[in-house]
Design a protein around this motif. Structure first.
Motif, PDB file in Angstrom:
ATOM      1  N   ALA A  31      14.500  18.295  21.141  1.00 50.62           N
ATOM      2  CA  ALA A  31      13.275  17.595  20.743  1.00 50.62           C
ATOM      3  C   ALA A  31      12.475  17.158  21.968  1.00 50.62           C
ATOM      4  CB  ALA A  31      13.620  16.387  19.870  1.00 50.62           C
ATOM      5  N   ALA A  32      13.161  16.781  23.030  1.00 54.90           N
ATOM      6  CA  ALA A  32      12.470  16.357  24.245  1.00 54.90           C
ATOM      7  C   ALA A  32      11.808  17.543  24.944  1.00 54.90           C
ATOM      8  CB  ALA A  32      13.445  15.660  25.186  1.00 54.90           C
ATOM      9  N   LEU A  33      12.383  18.759  24.818  1.00 55.53           N
ATOM     10  CA  LEU A  33      11.817  19.957  25.452  1.00 55.53           C
ATOM     11  C   LEU A  33      10.773  20.654  24.568  1.00 55.53           C
ATOM     12  CD1 LEU A  33      15.018  21.505  27.060  1.00 55.53           C
ATOM     13  CD2 LEU A  33      13.199  20.221  28.183  1.00 55.53           C
ATOM     14  N   GLY A  34      10.539  20.203  23.381  1.00 54.95           N
ATOM     15  CA  GLY A  34       9.591  20.816  22.442  1.00 54.95           C
ATOM     16  C   GLY A  34       8.192  21.006  23.020  1.00 54.95           C
ATOM     17  N   PRO A  35       7.566  19.993  23.590  1.00 52.05           N
ATOM     18  CA  PRO A  35       6.224  20.172  24.158  1.00 52.05           C
ATOM     19  C   PRO A  35       6.195  21.196  25.295  1.00 52.05           C
ATOM     20  CG  PRO A  35       6.679  17.836  23.865  1.00 52.05           C
ATOM     21  CD  PRO A  35       7.959  18.574  23.578  1.00 52.05           C
ATOM     22  N   LEU A  36       7.240  21.228  26.107  1.00 54.48           N
ATOM     23  CA  LEU A  36       7.311  22.212  27.181  1.00 54.48           C
ATOM     24  C   LEU A  36       7.421  23.631  26.613  1.00 54.48           C
ATOM     25  CD1 LEU A  36       7.449  22.810  30.192  1.00 54.48           C
ATOM     26  CD2 LEU A  36       9.942  22.506  30.054  1.00 54.48           C
ATOM     27  N   ALA A  37       8.210  23.788  25.550  1.00 56.92           N
ATOM     28  CA  ALA A  37       8.357  25.101  24.909  1.00 56.92           C
ATOM     29  C   ALA A  37       7.025  25.561  24.316  1.00 56.92           C
ATOM     30  CB  ALA A  37       9.440  25.045  23.839  1.00 56.92           C
ATOM     31  N   ALA A  55       2.371  29.161  24.693  1.00 59.45           N
ATOM     32  CA  ALA A  55       0.911  29.327  24.779  1.00 59.45           C
ATOM     33  C   ALA A  55       0.537  30.142  26.014  1.00 59.45           C
ATOM     34  CB  ALA A  55       0.228  27.965  24.809  1.00 59.45           C
ATOM     35  N   LEU A  56       1.199  29.903  27.150  1.00 57.70           N
ATOM     36  CA  LEU A  56       0.926  30.674  28.363  1.00 57.70           C
ATOM     37  C   LEU A  56       1.300  32.142  28.179  1.00 57.70           C
ATOM     38  CD1 LEU A  56       2.051  28.186  31.164  1.00 57.70           C
ATOM     39  CD2 LEU A  56      -0.272  28.958  30.634  1.00 57.70           C
ATOM     40  N   ILE A  57       2.436  32.404  27.559  1.00 60.23           N
ATOM     41  CA  ILE A  57       2.842  33.792  27.308  1.00 60.23           C
ATOM     42  C   ILE A  57       1.841  34.471  26.384  1.00 60.23           C
ATOM     43  CG2 ILE A  57       4.609  35.230  26.194  1.00 60.23           C
ATOM     44  CD1 ILE A  57       6.704  33.243  27.290  1.00 60.23           C
ATOM     45  N   GLY A  58       1.403  33.783  25.361  1.00 58.56           N
ATOM     46  CA  GLY A  58       0.390  34.336  24.444  1.00 58.56           C
ATOM     47  C   GLY A  58      -0.918  34.627  25.155  1.00 58.56           C
ATOM     48  N   ALA A  59      -1.318  33.740  26.055  1.00 54.83           N
ATOM     49  CA  ALA A  59      -2.560  33.949  26.805  1.00 54.83           C
ATOM     50  C   ALA A  59      -2.454  35.162  27.722  1.00 54.83           C
ATOM     51  CB  ALA A  59      -2.905  32.698  27.608  1.00 54.83           C
TER      52      ALA A  59
END
Length: 184
Positions: free
Chosen positions: A24-30, A35-39
């Motif tokens: 849960a703590a790593l969720g925002p980082l994931a 998003a970067l991979i998608g971009a």
């Protein structure tokens, strides 16, 4: 009962964090990494599409240029085979320009050679460069016009022979260098 005014100290004993708490703590980082991979994938796709579109446009432009080149060459070929010497001379001259184009493939240059065969077959094997006075006389307009067609055919042959890597006979080179003293 009345509450005490003294603070109460509370101690919470915790153990190591549970796996779901770490996740849960790593969720925002994931989410950020996704998003970067998608971009990156989107940018690569856009670049590939842009390159494909550019290649398609270049191919279409080349096809259009070749089509227009062939239309002009067809007109010139038809004109070069005309019974009208002025039109035949014009057609041969335009074909010489068309034969210089990089759009002309070796096969198309072979087709163009058809235009100079007949006029050069009618030319003397060792033509005189300066026409005889009787050839330029007003009564002999046909010989003068025929001479202009032969000169234009010789110029066309120079171009096609050079582009096809063939040797041109000296008499054709001399004829191509001749000035046409025809009548208007």
């Amino acid at each position: 009962m009345t509450p005490s005014a003294d603070p109460v100290e509370v101690f919470v004993q915790t153990g190591p964090a549970e796996w779901w708490q770490v996740l849960a703590a790593l969720g925002p980082l994931a989410v950020l990494i996704a998003a970067l991979i998608g971009a990156v994938i989107s940018l690569r796709t856009l670049n590939q599409r842009a390159a494909a579109d550019t290649a398609a446009l270049a191919q279409q432009r080349e096809a259009d240029n070749r089509s227009e080149w062939w239309h002009r060459t067809q007109w010139a070929l038809d004109s070069s085979l005309s019974a009208d010497p002025n039109r035949a001379e014009l057609g041969l001259g335009i074909m010489a320009v068309q034969a210089e184009s990089e759009l002309a493939s070796p096969e198309e240059l072979e087709i163009i050679t058809v235009a100079w065969v007949d006029p050069l077959d009618r030319a003397p094997a060792r033509p005189t460069i300066v026409p005889a006075p009787e050839a330029a006389a007003p009564g002999n307009r046909a010989a003068s016009r025929d001479r202009g067609v032969q000169i234009a055919a010789a110029k066309l042959r120079l171009v096609t022979d050079r582009r096809l890597g063939r040797a041109t006979p000296d008499w054709v080179k001399e004829l191509a260098a001749a000035k046409h003293h025809g009548l208007p």
